[in-house]
Design a protein around this motif. Structure first.
Motif, PDB file in Angstrom:
ATOM      1  N   ALA A  63      12.978  16.815  22.063  1.00  0.00           N
ATOM      2  CA  ALA A  63      13.748  17.289  20.910  1.00  0.00           C
ATOM      3  C   ALA A  63      12.804  17.948  19.917  1.00  0.00           C
ATOM      4  CB  ALA A  63      14.483  16.133  20.242  1.00  0.00           C
ATOM      5  N   ASP A  64      13.293  18.998  19.256  1.00  0.00           N
ATOM      6  CA  ASP A  64      12.485  19.681  18.244  1.00  0.00           C
ATOM      7  C   ASP A  64      12.491  18.959  16.901  1.00  0.00           C
ATOM      8  OD1 ASP A  64      11.567  21.756  19.862  1.00  0.00           O
ATOM      9  OD2 ASP A  64      13.385  22.924  19.528  1.00  0.00           O
ATOM     10  N   SER A  65      13.647  18.371  16.553  1.00  0.00           N
ATOM     11  CA  SER A  65      13.763  17.693  15.268  1.00  0.00           C
ATOM     12  C   SER A  65      14.996  16.798  15.286  1.00  0.00           C
ATOM     13  CB  SER A  65      13.891  18.721  14.136  1.00  0.00           C
ATOM     14  OG  SER A  65      15.079  19.486  14.304  1.00  0.00           O
ATOM     15  N   SER A 117      16.601  11.844  18.912  1.00  0.00           N
ATOM     16  CA  SER A 117      16.396  11.842  20.353  1.00  0.00           C
ATOM     17  C   SER A 117      16.780  10.455  20.853  1.00  0.00           C
ATOM     18  CB  SER A 117      14.946  12.165  20.700  1.00  0.00           C
ATOM     19  OG  SER A 117      14.789  12.282  22.103  1.00  0.00           O
ATOM     20  N   THR A 122       7.751  14.695  14.155  1.00  0.00           N
ATOM     21  CA  THR A 122       7.257  15.906  14.801  1.00  0.00           C
ATOM     22  C   THR A 122       8.073  16.117  16.064  1.00  0.00           C
ATOM     23  OG1 THR A 122       5.605  14.669  16.049  1.00  0.00           O
ATOM     24  CG2 THR A 122       4.889  15.593  13.944  1.00  0.00           C
ATOM     25  N   PRO A 123       8.061  17.333  16.610  1.00  0.00           N
ATOM     26  CA  PRO A 123       8.813  17.570  17.847  1.00  0.00           C
ATOM     27  C   PRO A 123       8.320  16.687  19.000  1.00  0.00           C
ATOM     28  CG  PRO A 123       8.161  19.642  16.839  1.00  0.00           C
ATOM     29  CD  PRO A 123       7.436  18.548  16.096  1.00  0.00           C
ATOM     30  N   ARG A 161       7.724  16.972  22.634  1.00  0.00           N
ATOM     31  CA  ARG A 161       7.539  18.048  23.611  1.00  0.00           C
ATOM     32  C   ARG A 161       7.469  17.506  25.028  1.00  0.00           C
ATOM     33  NH1 ARG A 161       9.199  21.831  20.494  1.00  0.00           N
ATOM     34  NH2 ARG A 161       7.808  22.480  18.836  1.00  0.00           N
ATOM     35  N   ASP A 219      12.717  16.846  29.549  1.00  0.00           N
ATOM     36  CA  ASP A 219      13.903  17.660  29.256  1.00  0.00           C
ATOM     37  C   ASP A 219      15.126  16.951  29.808  1.00  0.00           C
ATOM     38  OD1 ASP A 219      12.776  19.850  27.928  1.00  0.00           O
ATOM     39  OD2 ASP A 219      12.231  20.811  29.825  1.00  0.00           O
TER      40      ASP A 219
END
Length: 169
Positions: A49-51, A54, A127-128, A130, A155
């Motif tokens: 998740a970017d922001s 999650s 933070t994201p 990744r 993902d």
């Protein structure tokens, strides 16, 4: 003054330490086990998740002879973590909400944290997250003990549940 060789010093140190080790392993010990010592975590992962938010998943296995309960969780990746479940609302739609009482894991059993079911909700991401990175998660049990594990970030496009009214971010 007697000078001991390095080998002799190791033997003396081992001799002083051995009674302490054996005392902790005695068959007559009545000290209760810690929940954290009975729980293993496998197949753990967190949704990229970017922001915002999650979710974390995996299998929690209780190898002990008594049930244990996870009552909270933390991670440096999130401002807060909640234990969540997915249940049908009055209209039959599946909604997320905090899990009252925490996650119970039966003696000798397992609890699977999965998309669309019980999961760890990462809120207020700092933070994201990744794909390919990892993040630490600390689970705290009802007896106050805790265990820490690393979860891989992956993902995942599914499990877009809604929040139960009054339980949104």
């Amino acid at each position: 003054m007697t000078v001991l060789s390095p080998r002799a010093r190791r033997l003396v140190a081992a001799g002083a330490f051995l009674p302490l080790v054996l005392a902790g392993c005695s068959a007559g010990s009545t000290a209760p086990g810690r929940s954290a010592d009975a729980v293993t975590v496998t197949d753990q992962w967190v949704k990229a998740a970017d922001s915002g938010m999650s979710a974390g998943f995996g299998e929690l296995r209780n190898t002990g002879g008594t049930p244990v309960t996870v009552v909270s969780a933390t991670s440096p990746a999130a401002g807060r973590l909640e234990l969540h479940e997915v249940v049908p609302d009055a209209d039959g739609a599946m909604v997320m909400r905090p899990k009252d009482g925490g996650f119970a894991i039966p003696a000798g059993g397992a609890l699977t944290l999965r998309p669309g079911g019980d999961h760890l909700m990462f809120m207020e991401l700092g933070t994201p997250l990744r794909t390919g990175s990892t993040t630490e998660v600390v689970l705290t049990f009802a007896d106050g003990s805790s265990t820490t594990f690393s979860a891989q970030v992956r993902d995942f496009a599914g499990a877009q549940e809604e929040y139960a009214p009054g339980h949104g971010a």
